[in-house]
Design a protein around this motif. Structure first.
Motif, PDB file in Angstrom:
ATOM      1  N   VAL A 191       0.838  -1.203   0.000  1.00  0.00           N
ATOM      2  CA  VAL A 191       0.000   0.000   0.000  1.00  0.00           C
ATOM      3  C   VAL A 191       0.872   1.251   0.000  1.00  0.00           C
ATOM      4  O   VAL A 191       0.582   2.222  -0.714  1.00  0.00           O
ATOM      5  CB  VAL A 191      -0.984  -0.009   1.192  1.00  0.00           C
ATOM      6  CG1 VAL A 191      -1.699   1.327   1.325  1.00  0.00           C
ATOM      7  CG2 VAL A 191      -1.993  -1.135   1.021  1.00  0.00           C
ATOM      8  N   LEU A 195       0.602   3.980  -3.164  1.00  0.00           N
ATOM      9  CA  LEU A 195       0.266   5.393  -3.047  1.00  0.00           C
ATOM     10  C   LEU A 195       1.448   6.302  -3.380  1.00  0.00           C
ATOM     11  O   LEU A 195       1.305   7.271  -4.129  1.00  0.00           O
ATOM     12  CB  LEU A 195      -0.272   5.686  -1.650  1.00  0.00           C
ATOM     13  CG  LEU A 195      -1.578   4.953  -1.318  1.00  0.00           C
ATOM     14  CD1 LEU A 195      -1.977   5.212   0.127  1.00  0.00           C
ATOM     15  CD2 LEU A 195      -2.689   5.347  -2.270  1.00  0.00           C
ATOM     16  N   PHE A 249       1.601   8.377  -6.828  1.00  0.00           N
ATOM     17  CA  PHE A 249       1.676   9.835  -6.772  1.00  0.00           C
ATOM     18  C   PHE A 249       2.897  10.333  -7.540  1.00  0.00           C
ATOM     19  O   PHE A 249       2.814  11.291  -8.302  1.00  0.00           O
ATOM     20  CB  PHE A 249       1.719  10.311  -5.317  1.00  0.00           C
ATOM     21  CG  PHE A 249       1.745  11.802  -5.191  1.00  0.00           C
ATOM     22  CD1 PHE A 249       0.581  12.544  -5.333  1.00  0.00           C
ATOM     23  CD2 PHE A 249       2.933  12.467  -4.951  1.00  0.00           C
ATOM     24  CE1 PHE A 249       0.599  13.928  -5.229  1.00  0.00           C
ATOM     25  CE2 PHE A 249       2.960  13.847  -4.847  1.00  0.00           C
ATOM     26  CZ  PHE A 249       1.791  14.579  -4.985  1.00  0.00           C
ATOM     27  N   VAL A 265      -2.936   3.227  -9.455  1.00  0.00           N
ATOM     28  CA  VAL A 265      -3.524   2.762  -8.196  1.00  0.00           C
ATOM     29  C   VAL A 265      -4.579   1.677  -8.426  1.00  0.00           C
ATOM     30  O   VAL A 265      -4.582   0.651  -7.737  1.00  0.00           O
ATOM     31  CB  VAL A 265      -4.098   3.944  -7.391  1.00  0.00           C
ATOM     32  CG1 VAL A 265      -4.884   3.460  -6.182  1.00  0.00           C
ATOM     33  CG2 VAL A 265      -2.970   4.867  -6.936  1.00  0.00           C
ATOM     34  N   TRP A 269      -3.591  -2.507  -7.474  1.00  0.00           N
ATOM     35  CA  TRP A 269      -4.178  -3.269  -6.371  1.00  0.00           C
ATOM     36  C   TRP A 269      -4.205  -4.766  -6.656  1.00  0.00           C
ATOM     37  O   TRP A 269      -4.265  -5.572  -5.717  1.00  0.00           O
ATOM     38  CB  TRP A 269      -5.608  -2.793  -6.083  1.00  0.00           C
ATOM     39  CG  TRP A 269      -5.653  -1.762  -5.014  1.00  0.00           C
ATOM     40  CD1 TRP A 269      -5.841  -0.426  -5.178  1.00  0.00           C
ATOM     41  CD2 TRP A 269      -5.478  -1.967  -3.617  1.00  0.00           C
ATOM     42  NE1 TRP A 269      -5.791   0.208  -3.964  1.00  0.00           N
ATOM     43  CE2 TRP A 269      -5.578  -0.715  -2.983  1.00  0.00           C
ATOM     44  CE3 TRP A 269      -5.238  -3.089  -2.833  1.00  0.00           C
ATOM     45  CZ2 TRP A 269      -5.446  -0.558  -1.612  1.00  0.00           C
ATOM     46  CZ3 TRP A 269      -5.115  -2.928  -1.455  1.00  0.00           C
ATOM     47  CH2 TRP A 269      -5.211  -1.677  -0.863  1.00  0.00           C
TER      48      TRP A 269
END
Length: 176
Positions: free
Chosen positions: A53, A57, A61, A103, A107
């Protein structure tokens, strides 16, 4: 869905195919690299979620902002050259598309860990392979490529990258 998030400017999703594919592929690869590295090093599966995770992120980004900066730099360069030929897509939109693709697709390798599925790494390999193939086939929606060739190409390239990550984890596993 992207149109609702990004507004009326996103009339042609095909115009964002580069950002969609680049972001999705990198999201899957880098997240699976975390999964494969942890599995290869035989570390606790809970570490996968924490690192996965965080990677998802932060790297997502970073990819989005790198896209923004590269688009802005190209526009500034063209303006300085006096060509006036610029991409009509606002850089913030290309950045957002890259981030969202990263993102959402990224996952996939974490799904088995998030749901506590047994044999998580083996299941993660399958989910990752399917994600590569599905993202690859989606290119055929806006190109003339045959869906199965586009899917196989992305599956092959992605799984080779995943294999490199796993091998690195195995090789470095003794350091943990």
């Amino acid at each position: 869905m992207l149109e609702r998030l990004l507004g009326d400017e996103l009339d042609d999703v095909g115009g964002y195919i580069a950002e969609l594919i680049y972001g999705a592929n990198d999201g899957i690869v880098t997240t699976f690299a975390v999964v494969a590295g942890v599995a290869g090093a035989a570390l606790d599966p809970a570490i996968v979620l924490i690192l996965g995770v965080a990677n998802l992120l932060a790297d997502g980004f970073s990819m989005g902002m790198s896209n923004y900066l590269s688009q802005r730099s190209e526009r500034d360069y063209l303006a300085a050259q006096g060509t006036g030929a610029t991409d009509s897509r606002p850089p913030i939109y290309t950045a957002a598309v890259t981030f969202l693709a990263f993102v959402v697709a990224g996952w996939a390798p974490l799904v088995p860990y998030a749901f506590g599925i047994d044999a998580t790494f083996r299941f993660s390999i399958v989910v990752t392979g399917v994600a590569f193939f599905v993202v690859g086939t989606s290119r055929s929606l806006v190109t003339d490529r045959r869906w199965y060739l586009a899917g196989t190409e992305m599956f092959t390239v992605g799984m080779l990258a995943a294999g490199v990550a796993y091998a690195a984890g195995v090789a470095l596993g003794g350091l943990a």
